[in-house]
Design an enzyme around this catalytic site. Structure first.
Site: not given
Ligand code: TGC
Ligand code: FAD
Length: 394
Positions: A135-136, A250, A372
């Site tokens: 995703l990222t 997750a 996450e």
């Molecule tokens: P927003 O306009 O709020 O929502 C867009 C559409 O998504 C729906 N939605 C959700 N649906 C299911 N579950 C949720 N938690 C949802 N949150 C929002 C929403 O209803 C809407 O649907 P629709 O049908 O109206 O289009 O979206 P936004 O662009 O303002 O972003 C919201 C935000 C910032 C909360 C979201 O993008 C976010 O959570 N950002 C963080 C990204 C993140 O967590 N990345 C993780 C990548 S994976 C990873 O890190 C794996 S690490 C490895 C491990 O797990 O061990």
């Molecule tokens: P950024 O989004 O650039 O954020 C940088 C800083 O700004 C953070 O402190 C953040 O909180 C802050 N910030 C951003 N926006 C705002 C706001 N609106 N207001 C206030 N503060 C804000 N991703 C995947 O898709 N799949 C994976 O398997 C996966 N595995 C990972 C494994 C590891 C070890 C790590 C470190 C990351 C992994 N990720 C994965 C990515 C992870 O989900 C992202 O690092 C995370 O979502 C944050 O994105 P970024 O690092 O680009 O930080």
């Protein structure tokens, strides 16, 4: 009081079913016997013990909550307890299971067609096929809706271009779930693509130089005109809710898992404090050390209750709201990180070495704090739910 009774001061054990306790204890024994003796070596070398994957599969870890296709069909509570024990070992081991289960098997199960489910899920449940979740991107982490990875329809195929960053298990994955915008659309057009190892134009490159999650593989994925057959697109979901719904699963697991790291730090620090003497007596006998241990235990009890309640809500109602999930992930990772830092201080200079666990957990939890959904993102999800006002962007 025994060590176990102290950690479980509130008898949270009594709130678990026999099946939940049994699966937790099975995984706990595996961690103590098979994983803890080798984790230090893997963290030092930046490697992951692939030889343990079949045993994890045998215990039903992969896709634990899913039904059918060789999955165990356990409760969300049981899955959380599994992750708690894995992370008591190391976040790297837990990440492997979270990515495989919540981020790869869940979307195939929820949004895939029957052919995709049959093709991937049994092999993934058995640990024979490894998945990763893309995703990222380099310029889009917290705001995945801005992603620039694109897929263009060409006959019976999609042509994928772009890149993904920080992808757990990227270099060892047989299948990558890659989220991309299609045909020039916006975030509402995002679809999930099953990109398979060996597809021409798909390259995974290991990221080096990490101080955190060292016992886990993390990669950058690049896609240059990768031709993905239409049968490899997840038909059941379009838009950002696809990947975000996987994250709910997750993140809920991480609420439990962070408490596993915290327990490892607390129990280790307590043991060390009882043995280590300064000024002629164990440091555990000083009031300042006791305050540290009391604070740690208090936050563990609260965090475990929070995680348990969240998973029970999910089990009873079939779903939980994003803000319920955010509160637990936000709290539990933050307190676990604080516990790891305080535990590190109890070990004194020994605490900075990889001979003892707290600094390893502390470094890992820095990633867990960020991935996450960062701590700040979860604050804003809660802020929006509380006020009705969106503080994310413009
Ligand atoms: P927003 O306009 O709020 O929502 C867009 C559409 O998504 C729906 N939605 C959700 N649906 C299911 N579950 C949720 N938690 C949802 N949150 C929002 C929403 O209803 C809407 O649907 P629709 O049908 O109206 O289009 O979206 P936004 O662009 O303002 O972003 C919201 C935000 C910032 C909360 C979201 O993008 C976010 O959570 N950002 C963080 C990204 C993140 O967590 N990345 C993780 C990548 S994976 C990873 O890190 C794996 S690490 C490895 C491990 O797990 O061990
Ligand atoms: P950024 O989004 O650039 O954020 C940088 C800083 O700004 C953070 O402190 C953040 O909180 C802050 N910030 C951003 N926006 C705002 C706001 N609106 N207001 C206030 N503060 C804000 N991703 C995947 O898709 N799949 C994976 O398997 C996966 N595995 C990972 C494994 C590891 C070890 C790590 C470190 C990351 C992994 N990720 C994965 C990515 C992870 O989900 C992202 O690092 C995370 O979502 C944050 O994105 P970024 O690092 O680009 O930080």
């Amino acid at each position: 009081m025994s060590r176990a009774a102290i950690t479980d001061l509130y008898r949270i054990d009594d709130l678990l079913s026999e099946e939940e306790r049994a699966i937790r204890d099975t995984v706990a024994r595996f961690i103590d016997k098979e994983y803890l003796p080798i984790v230090g070596k893997h963290f030092r070398n930046g490697t992951f013990p692939m030889e343990l994957v079949p045993q994890l599969a045998d215990m039903g870890v992969f896709g634990a909550t899913l039904k059918g296709y060789g999955c165990a069909g356990l409760s969300n509570v049981a899955y959380g307890l599994i992750l708690q024990e894995l992370e008591r070992g190391d976040s790297g081991l837990r990440s492997f299971a979270s990515v495989q289960s919540s981020l790869c098997m869940f979307p195939i199960h929820a949004y895939g067609n029957e052919e995709q489910k049959q093709r991937f899920l049994p092999g993934m449940a058995a640990g024979k096929l490894i998945g990763c979740f893309g995703l990222t991107e380099p310029d889009y982490g917290s705001d995945p809706g801005g992603m620039v990875t694109r897929a263009r329809k060409s006959g019976d195929e999609w042509v994928l271009n772009g890149s993904k960053m920080w992808i757990t298990n990227g270099t060892i994955a047989d299948v990558a779930i890659v989220w991309a915008k299609v045909d020039g659309g916006g975030a509402e057009s995002i679809k999930g693509f099953l990109v398979e190892k060996g597809m021409p134009g798909y390259v995974a490159k290991e990221i080096h130089g990490k101080f955190s999650l060292r016992a886990s593989f993390t990669a950058e994925l690049a896609f240059q005109d990768v031709r993905v057959p239409a049968k490899n697109v997840l038909p059941g979901v379009t838009g950002l809710k696809g990947p975000l719904s996987c994250l709910n699963k997750a993140r809920m697991g991480i609420g439990f898992a962070a408490m596993g790291a915290a327990v490892a730090c607390f129990e280790g620090a307590r043991e060390y404090a009882l043995e280590r003497k300064t000024f002629g007596k164990p440091i555990a006998g000083f009031q300042l050390t006791q305050e540290k241990l009391a604070d740690m235990l208090q936050e563990i009890v609260k965090g475990q209750l929070l995680a348990l309640r969240l998973a029970r809500l999910a089990d009873e109602h079939g779903k939980v709201s994003p803000e319920q999930v955010s509160l637990c992930k936000r709290n539990n990772v933050k307190v676990a990180l604080e516990i790891a830092r305080v535990a590190r201080s109890i070990y004194g200079a020994n605490g900075i070495t990889d001979e003892y666990p707290p600094v390893r957990h502390m470094l890992n939890l820095e990633s867990v704090y960020t991935y996450e959904g960062t701590h700040e993102v979860h604050t804003l999800i809660l802020g929006k739910a509380i006020t009705g006002l969106n503080a994310f962007g413009n």
